[in-house]
Design a protein around this motif. Structure first.
Motif, mmCIF file in Angstrom:
data_model
loop_
_atom_site.group_PDB
_atom_site.id
_atom_site.type_symbol
_atom_site.label_atom_id
_atom_site.label_comp_id
_atom_site.label_asym_id
_atom_site.label_seq_id
_atom_site.Cartn_x
_atom_site.Cartn_y
_atom_site.Cartn_z
ATOM 1 N N LEU A 1 11.505 -5.255 3.428
ATOM 2 C CA LEU A 1 11.588 -6.268 2.255
ATOM 3 C C LEU A 1 10.080 -5.678 1.706
ATOM 4 O O LEU A 1 9.368 -5.349 2.502
ATOM 5 N N THR A 2 10.209 -5.871 0.289
ATOM 6 C CA THR A 2 8.573 -5.446 -0.163
ATOM 7 C C THR A 2 7.489 -6.637 0.105
ATOM 8 O O THR A 2 7.779 -7.749 0.743
ATOM 9 N N ASN A 3 6.391 -6.003 -0.165
ATOM 10 C CA ASN A 3 5.091 -6.865 0.442
ATOM 11 C C ASN A 3 5.207 -8.389 -0.146
ATOM 12 O O ASN A 3 5.008 -9.118 0.544
ATOM 13 N N HIS A 4 5.572 -8.358 -1.262
ATOM 14 C CA HIS A 4 5.187 -9.706 -2.111
ATOM 15 C C HIS A 4 6.496 -10.650 -1.571
ATOM 16 O O HIS A 4 6.259 -11.820 -1.779
ATOM 17 N N LYS A 5 7.735 -9.943 -1.059
ATOM 18 C CA LYS A 5 8.577 -10.851 -0.903
ATOM 19 C C LYS A 5 8.314 -11.366 0.755
ATOM 20 O O LYS A 5 8.925 -12.563 0.875
ATOM 21 N N VAL A 6 7.595 -10.946 1.277
ATOM 22 C CA VAL A 6 7.124 -11.286 2.647
ATOM 23 C C VAL A 6 5.869 -12.168 2.627
ATOM 24 O O VAL A 6 5.815 -13.223 3.152
ATOM 25 N N TYR A 7 5.055 -11.908 1.922
ATOM 26 C CA TYR A 7 3.487 -12.315 1.882
ATOM 27 C C TYR A 7 3.236 -13.178 0.561
ATOM 28 O O TYR A 7 2.235 -13.630 0.469
ATOM 29 N N GLY A 8 4.076 -13.106 -0.578
ATOM 30 C CA GLY A 8 3.781 -13.455 -1.666
ATOM 31 C C GLY A 8 3.129 -12.489 -2.556
ATOM 32 O O GLY A 8 2.297 -11.801 -1.997
ATOM 33 N N GLU A 9 3.190 -12.974 -4.009
ATOM 34 C CA GLU A 9 2.320 -12.143 -4.794
ATOM 35 C C GLU A 9 0.813 -12.057 -4.759
ATOM 36 O O GLU A 9 0.381 -11.012 -4.607
ATOM 37 N N ALA A 10 0.221 -13.126 -4.607
ATOM 38 C CA ALA A 10 -1.153 -13.309 -4.418
ATOM 39 C C ALA A 10 -1.732 -12.317 -3.204
ATOM 40 O O ALA A 10 -2.473 -11.201 -3.288
ATOM 41 N N MET A 11 -1.016 -12.294 -2.071
ATOM 42 C CA MET A 11 -1.417 -11.407 -0.901
ATOM 43 C C MET A 11 -1.030 -10.072 -1.209
ATOM 44 O O MET A 11 -1.678 -9.218 -0.868
ATOM 45 N N GLY B 1 -2.872 -4.751 -1.913
ATOM 46 C CA GLY B 1 -3.061 -3.468 -2.384
ATOM 47 C C GLY B 1 -4.726 -3.377 -2.728
ATOM 48 O O GLY B 1 -5.217 -2.189 -2.591
ATOM 49 N N ASP B 2 -5.363 -4.235 -3.094
ATOM 50 C CA ASP B 2 -6.781 -4.068 -3.428
ATOM 51 C C ASP B 2 -7.515 -3.590 -2.292
ATOM 52 O O ASP B 2 -8.304 -2.810 -2.600
ATOM 53 N N GLY B 3 -7.104 -4.216 -1.118
ATOM 54 C CA GLY B 3 -7.706 -3.831 0.028
ATOM 55 C C GLY B 3 -7.644 -2.280 0.731
ATOM 56 O O GLY B 3 -8.556 -1.843 0.961
ATOM 57 N N LEU B 4 -6.226 -1.946 0.391
ATOM 58 C CA LEU B 4 -5.973 -0.556 0.821
ATOM 59 C C LEU B 4 -6.817 0.415 -0.084
ATOM 60 O O LEU B 4 -7.219 1.279 0.049
ATOM 61 N N LEU B 5 -6.799 0.188 -1.587
ATOM 62 C CA LEU B 5 -7.584 0.975 -2.373
ATOM 63 C C LEU B 5 -9.039 0.940 -2.030
ATOM 64 O O LEU B 5 -9.669 2.203 -2.068
ATOM 65 N N THR B 6 -9.792 -0.068 -1.907
ATOM 66 C CA THR B 6 -10.922 -0.052 -1.471
ATOM 67 C C THR B 6 -11.294 0.580 -0.570
ATOM 68 O O THR B 6 -12.234 1.386 -0.138
ATOM 69 N N HIS B 7 -10.495 0.213 0.532
ATOM 70 C CA HIS B 7 -10.733 0.433 2.188
ATOM 71 C C HIS B 7 -10.490 1.997 2.276
ATOM 72 O O HIS B 7 -11.355 2.929 3.057
ATOM 73 N N ALA B 8 -9.996 2.827 1.488
ATOM 74 C CA ALA B 8 -9.546 4.080 1.325
ATOM 75 C C ALA B 8 -10.898 4.839 1.093
ATOM 76 O O ALA B 8 -11.016 5.926 1.849
ATOM 77 N N PHE B 9 -11.574 4.258 0.238
ATOM 78 C CA PHE B 9 -12.885 5.024 -0.107
ATOM 79 C C PHE B 9 -13.807 5.036 1.265
ATOM 80 O O PHE B 9 -14.699 5.760 1.395
ATOM 81 N N HIS B 10 -13.642 3.789 1.677
ATOM 82 C CA HIS B 10 -14.649 3.762 2.901
ATOM 83 C C HIS B 10 -14.109 4.624 4.158
ATOM 84 O O HIS B 10 -15.020 5.448 4.680
ATOM 85 N N VAL B 11 -12.883 4.859 4.476
ATOM 86 C CA VAL B 11 -12.199 5.615 5.235
ATOM 87 C C VAL B 11 -12.842 7.136 4.972
ATOM 88 O O VAL B 11 -13.081 7.972 5.900
ATOM 89 N N LEU B 12 -12.472 7.413 3.944
ATOM 90 C CA LEU B 12 -12.660 8.960 3.544
ATOM 91 C C LEU B 12 -14.193 9.210 3.440
ATOM 92 O O LEU B 12 -14.565 10.270 4.025
ATOM 93 N N ALA C 1 -0.548 -7.972 6.295
ATOM 94 C CA ALA C 1 0.230 -7.536 4.902
ATOM 95 C C ALA C 1 -0.002 -5.879 4.753
ATOM 96 O O ALA C 1 0.678 -5.453 4.508
ATOM 97 N N ILE C 2 -1.540 -5.630 5.092
ATOM 98 C CA ILE C 2 -1.790 -4.364 4.877
ATOM 99 C C ILE C 2 -0.991 -3.393 5.957
ATOM 100 O O ILE C 2 -0.086 -2.431 5.659
ATOM 101 N N SER C 3 -1.044 -3.880 7.162
ATOM 102 C CA SER C 3 -0.210 -3.160 8.066
ATOM 103 C C SER C 3 1.110 -2.968 8.008
ATOM 104 O O SER C 3 1.720 -1.978 8.085
ATOM 105 N N TYR C 4 1.874 -4.194 7.430
ATOM 106 C CA TYR C 4 3.077 -4.336 7.220
ATOM 107 C C TYR C 4 3.593 -3.001 6.260
ATOM 108 O O TYR C 4 4.742 -2.077 6.656
ATOM 109 N N SER C 5 3.030 -2.928 5.150
ATOM 110 C CA SER C 5 3.346 -1.773 4.421
ATOM 111 C C SER C 5 3.106 -0.425 4.671
ATOM 112 O O SER C 5 3.766 0.554 4.599
ATOM 113 N N PHE C 6 1.756 -0.370 5.327
ATOM 114 C CA PHE C 6 1.393 0.864 5.655
ATOM 115 C C PHE C 6 2.171 1.524 6.789
ATOM 116 O O PHE C 6 2.810 2.686 6.781
#
Ligand code: IPE
Ligand code: IPE
Ligand code: MG
Ligand code: MG
Ligand code: MG
Length: 300
Positions: free
Chosen positions: A102-112, A117-128, A38-43
């Motif tokens: 298609l938007t992320n939630h259309k493919v993976y569902g809202e929860a995912m 999004g949470d994963g990208l946000l958190t991991h951004a600080f790890h990467v930085l 899901a993360i890779s799909y949007s990124f």
């Protein structure tokens, strides 16, 4: 990259570096496969990659070494991508298409989609933080970059702007000042942050950072006004997202408040201002100026 390469090639090169780097940053044993997908799909769905390019161009402008800005460029694009995934959710703008897919939630569902999004946000600080450490940046500089990213992307910055944007749907935005403050928070702040992180990674002085900041606010505001304009007159195919979304949601936008012609004039005024601000300095500003011109002509 050859200094004589066109700005289009420069953007493509920046995008390639960030995408390769991103893929190395998410290869990890413990990530659930569906989350990774899901993360890779949007990124990796494409996107103009303007924010990472701003990081690189600002880094160059202050005489930095290009690799020093790579972790920051990737982190910013990760946060930007998370903001788009959440922005498209049914509870927010409820959009079905993004970056031509298609938007992320259309493919993976809202929860995912929320968790991606949470994963990208958190991991951004790890990467930085980790990436900048491995690139040999000074610890004090890295701490400053983390502080700035959390500020500009956070509750007084992009997230705060998204809240004002949603509140604006209920009416109550009647002045240019109010609308400008929504746009400055939801969009300009992250672009300013991209420029500042590129500058910081490249060893910018405080004076250089403030020039980059001024440039970023003018550019970012012009960019969001263009986005509003393109939501009225843009081509869905080129944009990779549906048009007419703002009117449907009763969003506070420049075309709605001051009309199309005046909105276009405002974009031109702000871009002239942005370029003028840079021209007054002795930064190595060629790429930033080219990028401003590229953005000015955009239709996607
Ligand atoms: C879209 O940003 C969201 C706004 C702030 C207007 P972009 O137009 O930069 O989106 P991508 O990254 O190219 O998909
Ligand atoms: C989005 O603004 C700003 C963000 C912080 C994501 P919009 O809601 O106008 O962006 P689009 O038009 O959906 O890309
Ligand atoms: Mg929105
Ligand atoms: Mg939206
Ligand atoms: Mg929009």
């Amino acid at each position: 990259l050859n200094p004589s390469a066109s700005i289009v090639e420069y953007i493509r090169h920046s995008a390639q570096r960030v995408e390769n780097y991103f893929q190395n940053q998410i290869s990890h044993d413990h990530i659930p496969p569906r989350l990774l997908e899901a993360i890779s799909y949007s990124f990796l769905a494409g996107g103009k990659r303007l924010r990472p390019t701003l990081v690189f161009a600002a880094n160059e402008a202050v005489g930095g070494k290009m690799d020093s800005g790579l972790p920051a460029a990737c982190a910013i694009e990760m946060i930007h991508t998370y903001s788009l995934i959440h922005d498209d959710l049914p509870a927010m703008d409820n959009d079905d298409y993004r970056r031509g897919k298609l938007t992320n939630h259309k493919v993976y569902g809202e929860a995912m989609a929320i968790l991606a999004g949470d994963g990208l946000l958190t991991h951004a600080f790890h990467v930085l933080s980790k990436g900048s450490r491995l690139a040999g940046l000074d610890a004090a500089v890295i701490i400053r970059m983390v502080e700035e990213l959390s500020t500009y992307a956070g509750i007084g910055g992009m997230v705060g702007g998204q809240v004002k944007d949603l509140e604006g749907e209920k009416g109550g935005v009647h002045s240019r000042e109010q609308l400008e403050s929504i746009h400055l928070r939801k969009t300009s702040d992250l672009m300013v942050c991209a420029l500042r992180l590129g500058g910081l990674a490249g060893g910018a002085t405080e004076d250089e950072l403030s020039v980059l900041t001024q440039f970023g606010y003018s550019l970012g505001l012009a960019f969001q006004i263009q986005d509003d304009i393109l939501d009225v007159i843009g081509d869905e195919q080129k944009m990779g997202k549906k048009v007419g979304s703002d009117e449907k949601l009763h969003k506070a936008t420049y075309p709605a408040l001051i009309g199309l012609d005046q909105s276009i004039a405002e974009v031109n005024r702000l871009m002239d201002q942005a370029k003028y601000q840079l021209e007054q300095t002795d930064l190595k500003r060629d790429r930033l100026l080219q990028l401003a011109n590229y953005i000015l002509q955009r239709d996607q």
